[in-house]
Design an enzyme around this catalytic site. Structure first.
Site, PDB file in Angstrom:
ATOM      1  N   ILE A 101      79.929  70.665  91.579  1.00  0.00           N
ATOM      2  CA  ILE A 101      80.867  71.580  90.940  1.00  0.00           C
ATOM      3  C   ILE A 101      82.147  71.679  91.757  1.00  0.00           C
ATOM      4  O   ILE A 101      82.122  71.512  92.975  1.00  0.00           O
ATOM      5  CB  ILE A 101      80.206  72.970  90.732  1.00  0.00           C
ATOM      6  CG1 ILE A 101      81.132  73.930  89.979  1.00  0.00           C
ATOM      7  CG2 ILE A 101      79.701  73.556  92.032  1.00  0.00           C
ATOM      8  CD1 ILE A 101      80.461  75.228  89.529  1.00  0.00           C
ATOM      9  N   CYS A 102      83.247  71.933  91.077  1.00  0.00           N
ATOM     10  CA  CYS A 102      84.551  72.201  91.685  1.00  0.00           C
ATOM     11  C   CYS A 102      85.070  70.948  92.398  1.00  0.00           C
ATOM     12  O   CYS A 102      85.317  69.933  91.761  1.00  0.00           O
ATOM     13  CB  CYS A 102      84.443  73.418  92.600  1.00  0.00           C
ATOM     14  SG  CYS A 102      86.007  74.097  93.190  1.00  0.00           S
TER      15      CYS A 102
END
Length: 189
Positions: A101-102
């Site tokens: 994620i991110c």
């Protein structure tokens, strides 16, 4: 019971790490949190997190899912660690799930496992050519799940629950968490 490994390093994003760990554990997934360089890390906003184990102590085990939270500095530490890159390559070669994620999809690029796949990240971390870029909150392409950032952490974690435990477990946990937001998810492969 499915087993997941969540990697954390100094600079990891708190919301992404803790939300994922919490939601997986609520779903009766056995979660091991491994610190890159020790048991305690200082996350991206100064929150101190304590791991269950050091990375070196868990490298020989198999996991149904390996998760990398973002946070620019944490993701860079994960990307630049040869143990993490090798772990991701082994996980992928075995056909087991990976979530990032991110900023963390940069570690998947370093491991060479995003080429030709659909993925998303925090804006600017993935470049065209490293993956087929998408803008949905969560993108599932085969065994790889990516997501955009802190605000999408709940959707990301619930997508991982669905993959490991099924749609009913995902829906049950979403209801218990009062999660009613509809987010765009792209699923391929």
């Amino acid at each position: 019971m499915p087993h997941a490994l969540v990697l954390i390093a100094d600079g990891s994003e708190e919301t992404e790490a803790v939300t994922t760990i919490d939601v997986l554990r609520r779903s009766e997934v056995s979660v091991t949190v491994a610190g890159l360089d020790g048991l305690e890390i200082e996350a991206s906003r100064g929150v101190r997190l304590r791991a269950d184990a050091c990375l070196d102590d868990v490298l020989g085990r198999d996991y149904d899912l390996v998760v990398l939270p973002g946070g620019k500095q944490g993701a860079e530490r994960l990307r630049d660690d040869p143990r993490v890159v090798e772990l991701l390559r082994r996980q992928h070669a075995a056909g087991r799930r990976i979530g990032a994620i991110c900023a963390a999809p940069i570690a998947l690029v370093a491991a060479g496992i995003l080429q030709g796949r659909q993925a998303t990240s925090y804006p600017g971390f993935l470049q065209h050519g490293e993956a087929e870029l998408r803008e949905e909150a969560v993108v599932v392409d085969g065994v790889i799940t990516t997501s955009r950032g802190p605000a999408t952490a709940m959707a990301f974690a619930l997508a991982l629950v669905e993959q490991l435990c099924g749609r009913a477990a995902r829906d049950e946990n979403a209801e218990r968490l009062l999660y009613t937001q509809t987010v765009q998810t792209a699923a391929t492969g």
